[in-house]
Design an enzyme around this catalytic site. Sequence first.
Site, short mmCIF file in Angstrom:
data_model
loop_
_atom_site.label_atom_id
_atom_site.label_comp_id
_atom_site.label_asym_id
_atom_site.label_seq_id
_atom_site.Cartn_x
_atom_site.Cartn_y
_atom_site.Cartn_z
N LYS A 487 0.84 -1.19 0.00
CA LYS A 487 0.00 0.00 0.00
C LYS A 487 0.87 1.23 0.00
CE LYS A 487 -4.19 -0.27 2.42
NZ LYS A 487 -4.87 -0.40 3.67
N ASP A 584 -11.57 5.09 11.44
CA ASP A 584 -12.33 4.92 10.20
C ASP A 584 -12.87 3.49 10.14
OD1 ASP A 584 -13.45 5.52 7.78
OD2 ASP A 584 -11.59 5.50 6.64
#
Length: 764
Positions: A487, A584
Amino acid sequence: MSRASQSHSHSQMKLLLSILLLAAETGHEQTMGAIAGQQPPITREGCPDKCGETSIPFPFGMARGCFRPGFQVVCNHSFRPPRAFLADNGGRTYQRMMDQNYTGPSFRPGEPLRRNKAVELIDVSVDKSEARIYTAVSSICSTSGTHAVGRYAFTYLDKAGPFLASPVRNVLVGVGARVEATMVSSFGETEKAMAYRPSCLSDLVGNLQFTTDGECSGRGCCVAVLPPEAPLLTRFVAGFRPRHRRPGWESSPCSYGMVVQSSWYNFSTPDLYGYEALSGRLARGVPAVLDFAIRKGRCPPDGQQPPAGYACVSGNSSCSNEARGYVCKCSEHYHGNPYITNGCQDVDECKLRKQSHELRLLYPCYDDGICSNRVGGYDCRCKPGMKGAAIKGHCTEKFPLPAKVVVGIAAFIVVSVLMVMSHQLLKLKRFYEQNGGPVLKGVKNIRIYRRKQLKQITNNYRHIIGEGHFGKVYMGTLEDKQHVAIKISIKVDKDMKKEFIDEVIIQSGMRHKNIVRLLGCCLEVDAPMLVYEYAARGSLHDVLFGLRRIDIIPVHTRLGIAVGSAEGLAYMHSAVESTIRHGDVKSANILLDDKFIPKVSDFGTTRLLVRGKSVKTERVVGDLNYIDPIYMEHGVVTQKSDVYGFGVVLMELITRRPAIHDDRRSYVASFVQASLDKQARNFFDQAITSEGDIKLLEMVGEVAVECLKPNPEERLDMKQVEQCLVQIMGQSAQHAQETSYHGDLSPAPDDIPLLKETRIARMQ
Ligand SMILES: *[C@@H]1O[C@H](CO)[C@@H](O)[C@H](O)[C@H]1NC(C)=O
Ligand SMILES: *[C@@H]1O[C@H](CO)[C@@H](O)[C@H](O)[C@H]1NC(C)=O
Ligand SMILES: *[C@@H]1O[C@H](CO)[C@@H](O)[C@H](O)[C@H]1NC(C)=O
Ligand SMILES: *[C@@H]1O[C@H](CO)[C@@H](O)[C@H](O)[C@H]1NC(C)=O
């Protein structure tokens, strides 16, 4: 060298290459597009396709021979612009307005006054097999202490006709200082209709100052979803229960009820005041959604000649059976109107995939392949100089080029590589230091990768498996064949360096089976790249709703996912030295491995929090669908914000409907209300039918409600959530045993001791 500047010089080379190649291979880049600018017809040849501003696609139509039976539309030209109405079908389709006076202390109803109106059509969507109509708002208004006027709007649709009100796309809304709105369908003709009486309650008496515009929260405005097991909804009206006088009528004399397209009505406080304020403002009516279908006949079995009068006449169309009758659809890679000859036209996938990320995933074409549309699909080829299957993401360089060209290019490459190389070495070192390399080198549990190694691991960044906060996510394979996800992280500047290092250290220290492991990172790039454990099934969101959707997810699997992700989050919240929150929490951030073991991922917004203190962040980060309302208002993030997000995830897990943010949070609010009313089962995934399973989901729903409390203080903490879920899991195992011997003995939700305890604790 940064990825950006590397790909820049790469693309220069490739440009040169393609120019040279174009001379040899011509006609490579042309796209066979559909004829641009020309709209395909929506109705039969020679038939009018519009009434005023409303498009009228076949099977709807106005002139003789232009509609199928039941789909006739009457265009009334006495309005400017003209308006479309559903034909009354011999007096079977209409709206009936009924006025009634109530008088005296007992509120005695007087003789009703009735008047019929035609049903106005708003629009038609052939794709969705839907039409929208206007339905009037029902009201009851007090005119004095002993007199009130009721106005009810009944909608009658032809029982043998093509239309049914959609129980999924409509809701019942009530507006008033104290009102219990209720929906009556079929008018009590059957027992089923009596059992089916969705209602909702708004009670504000004495507290009129507590209304909030926009949100239908039970304060001045309430909303009830229609249970999906609705009887065939051909007749319905919004009414009130009970119809007696209420205090405070002077300031807010009217109550309103309507059956309306969900999310359409936005509550506004002025609707509470004044005589007929709401029904006057929306005098033309409010939209309601009807499902339409060809009610006569079924789809012909494969290979059989369709019967006379078969509706799916377009080539490249298909037929789909409904509960009653069937509807027509265009085949895959076609769109348009399947009900007319040649109505289904080819879709230009290449054009569409430029429009959004979802469409790009739907019509993949990797490695910057060349996309070209064709009838009934599209092609994706590797670009010049490459070969392989670009549609699957495999393109490799090929070099069968004329020798001269090779020599020319080789010379070019050698020169540029030499020029770039000295530069690059310096740059690698600079990034490494800027990104905290010297500190991180000393941290155990984390491996520092060289840029070269990552390139090898990802096979030159070949497989993109998703999109993170800051860029693409790539799949990679380590030497021991373990799969990993790579990522791109945030770009680290001087001010953020310490924060980034801390973050990496925390993440690498999180070792739990339900938290995605951070294995390593690469710092020799502009934005550092992080190497994570790979989860084979993708995110929970994808599995529930997305591209990796699995049709049947048994309740024990769902419980396992709920318990595991709660464990992961509770572990994170209980980290010793510092208080950490995820920031989140959403179903897209819960990954599943091949055995459905959940792994909480993406600490993209995680920040270090000093224990006990909340940190105020300047901007709201995170996904609006899951965000804690308190966070939205004050920007204060606590672990309880994670609990809220997790409550939404639980709700998605049991209802299998994605959370949609609509400012009013009406979906969350109606779910919570329904749970409190013990009606939550109306929301559950319909695939779950066993009573025992439904009881389990109800218990999970109760936990979700405890997580979704507006006041963060009242929410459970993550550890308690985990314990509640573990208990339900235990009940589920026990239940499975018991049912196999003595039938259904599943416990009522109140039997969960912990939930009861925390409630009692709170009351004290
Ligand atoms: C058109 O609407 C007007 C006003 O509502 C009504 O009086 C008239 O009968 C309608 N005409 C037709 C053809 O339905
Ligand atoms: C209701 O009462 C008012 C007068 O109080 C009268 O004008 C009206 O016609 C009545 N309506 C009905 C439906 O009886
Ligand atoms: C309600 O609010 C939403 C979002 O603000 C808006 O898109 C929609 O048009 C509004 N509905 C009405 C009837 O005004
Ligand atoms: C499907 O559409 C293509 C062109 O769009 C056409 O050539 C073909 O005949 C159609 N198939 C049928 C069965 O009509």
